[in-house]
Design an enzyme around this catalytic site. Structure first.
Site, PDB file in Angstrom:
ATOM      1  CB  THR A 180       0.303  51.620 -45.031  1.00 47.30           C
ATOM      2  OG1 THR A 180       1.005  51.535 -43.828  1.00 47.30           O
ATOM      3  CG2 THR A 180       0.872  52.687 -45.916  1.00 47.30           C
ATOM      4  CB  THR A 230       1.632  48.991 -48.885  1.00 50.98           C
ATOM      5  OG1 THR A 230       1.122  48.476 -47.655  1.00 50.98           O
ATOM      6  CG2 THR A 230       1.032  48.167 -50.014  1.00 50.98           C
TER       7      THR A 230
HETATM    8  N1  ASP Z   1       5.090  50.126 -45.134  1.00 51.86           N
HETATM    9  C1  ASP Z   1       4.497  50.579 -43.894  1.00 51.86           C
HETATM   10  C2  ASP Z   1       5.581  50.730 -42.850  1.00 51.86           C
HETATM   11  O1  ASP Z   1       6.477  49.904 -42.805  1.00 51.86           O
HETATM   12  C3  ASP Z   1       3.448  49.657 -43.398  1.00 51.86           C
HETATM   13  C4  ASP Z   1       2.407  49.247 -44.389  1.00 51.86           C
HETATM   14  O2  ASP Z   1       2.550  49.414 -45.586  1.00 51.86           O
HETATM   15  O3  ASP Z   1       1.370  48.742 -43.968  1.00 51.86           O
HETATM   16  O4  ASP Z   1       5.493  51.624 -42.051  1.00 51.86           O
END
Ligand code: ASP
Length: 297
Positions: A180, A230
């Site tokens: 992300t 994230t």
């Molecule tokens: N936090 C994001 C989600 O759960 C994923 C990520 O940060 O890579 O959609």
């Protein structure tokens, strides 16, 4: 009197720091925006667009496929220190979800999802775009192979079995490719902004929304700074992580200390990363490898 600006961009908790050139290029876009006299919000969004257009990252073009193997749904959000907020959840077939989130910010609503979000995007001139990439197809192929081959016996019990018409063994936070994107900015007028964008996690049902577009969970901004999270979205949301870290900064804790304290809220099984900018500091931390970059005047 003009103050000092700062920019931090990440490519996801669990992303390889070998991809650091991506966040570095996004940082440059934000810095150029600030040098043109644009606001913290415009700079954070400029950075997010660069990351969404880089198909190595799981946001915009390059987003993950859902477990059905055909659907791509994306989440994005932006927030400013004067409490403006706009987000989209599970939006399909747009190139830059963060730009649609910024349009939502101009409406009385905070978050538009699914078909309504896509219709809103078309009404505001965002053309149809297929965000699927070869990398997403390959990631999905590997995810399916993993799901078919492994039992995930060491996973937390609630994660072990997952009903999707068939029974799946579901590896919860075992995301080794968790990329992300997020950007936080302080501009020279002392305003803060944060922008997040994601194609979700590796293993998820159609319709799932993680922390990234949720106010206080995946992002927060206010007079004391801006924070983006994230990692494992469900766990981050349970702790309203970004607001928690923001509040620590608001009580005078340095940005790095607040972010490290945020990581300490989780066991090591849970992938978590944070970036933050405050009036006098900034940082990027993760309990996994993480591609991130920063720039400061
Ligand atoms: N936090 C994001 C989600 O759960 C994923 C990520 O940060 O890579 O959609």
């Amino acid at each position: 009197m003009a103050g000092r600006w700062a920019v931090v961009v990440h490519g996801g908790s669990g992303s390889s720091s070998a991809f650091k050139d991506g966040p570095a290029a996004a940082c440059n876009a934000a810095v150029e925006s600030l040098r043109r006299g644009e606001s913290a919000l415009e700079a954070a969004v400029a950075a997010a667009v660069v990351m969404e257009d880089d198909a190595r990252f799981n946001a915009g073009t390059g987003s993950n496929l859902r477990l059905d193997g055909v659907t791509i749904e994306m989440d994005a959000a932006a927030m400013t220190s004067d409490a403006r907020f706009g987000a989209v959840g599970c939006i399909r077939r747009v190139k830059n979800p963060i730009l649609v989130a910024c349009e939502v910010m101009k409406t009385p609503h905070l978050l538009l999802c699914g078909e309504g979000a896509a219709a809103f995007a078309r009404q505001h001139g965002f053309p149809d775009h297929d965000p699927i990439s070869d990398r997403a197809r390959e990631k999905y192929r590997l995810a399916r192979t993993n799901l078919n081959a492994r039992t995930f016996e060491n996973e937390r019990p609630e994660r072990r079995r997952f009903d999707l018409g068939e029974q799946w063994n579901f590896p919860g936070s075992q995301q080794d490719d968790c990329d992300t994107i997020g950007a936080v900015v302080r501009d020279e007028k002392g305003r803060f902004a944060v922008a997040n964008s994601t194609g979700g996690v590796t293993y998820m049902l159609p319709g799932r929304i993680g922390d990234s577009p949720l106010l206080g969970a995946g992002l927060y901004a206010g007079r004391s700074g801006a924070v983006a999270a994230t990692g494992d979205g469900e766990e981050i949301t349970r702790k309203l992580l970004s607001k928690q870290v923001y509040d620590w900064m608001g009580s005078g804790m340095p940005a790095e200390e607040a972010c490290r304290r945020g990581l300490d809220l989780f066991t090591n099984q849970v992938s978590v990363g944070l970036i933050a900018v405050s009036a006098d500091g900034f940082c990027g931390v993760s309990n996994r490898d993480m591609a991130w970059a920063s720039a400061e005047e």
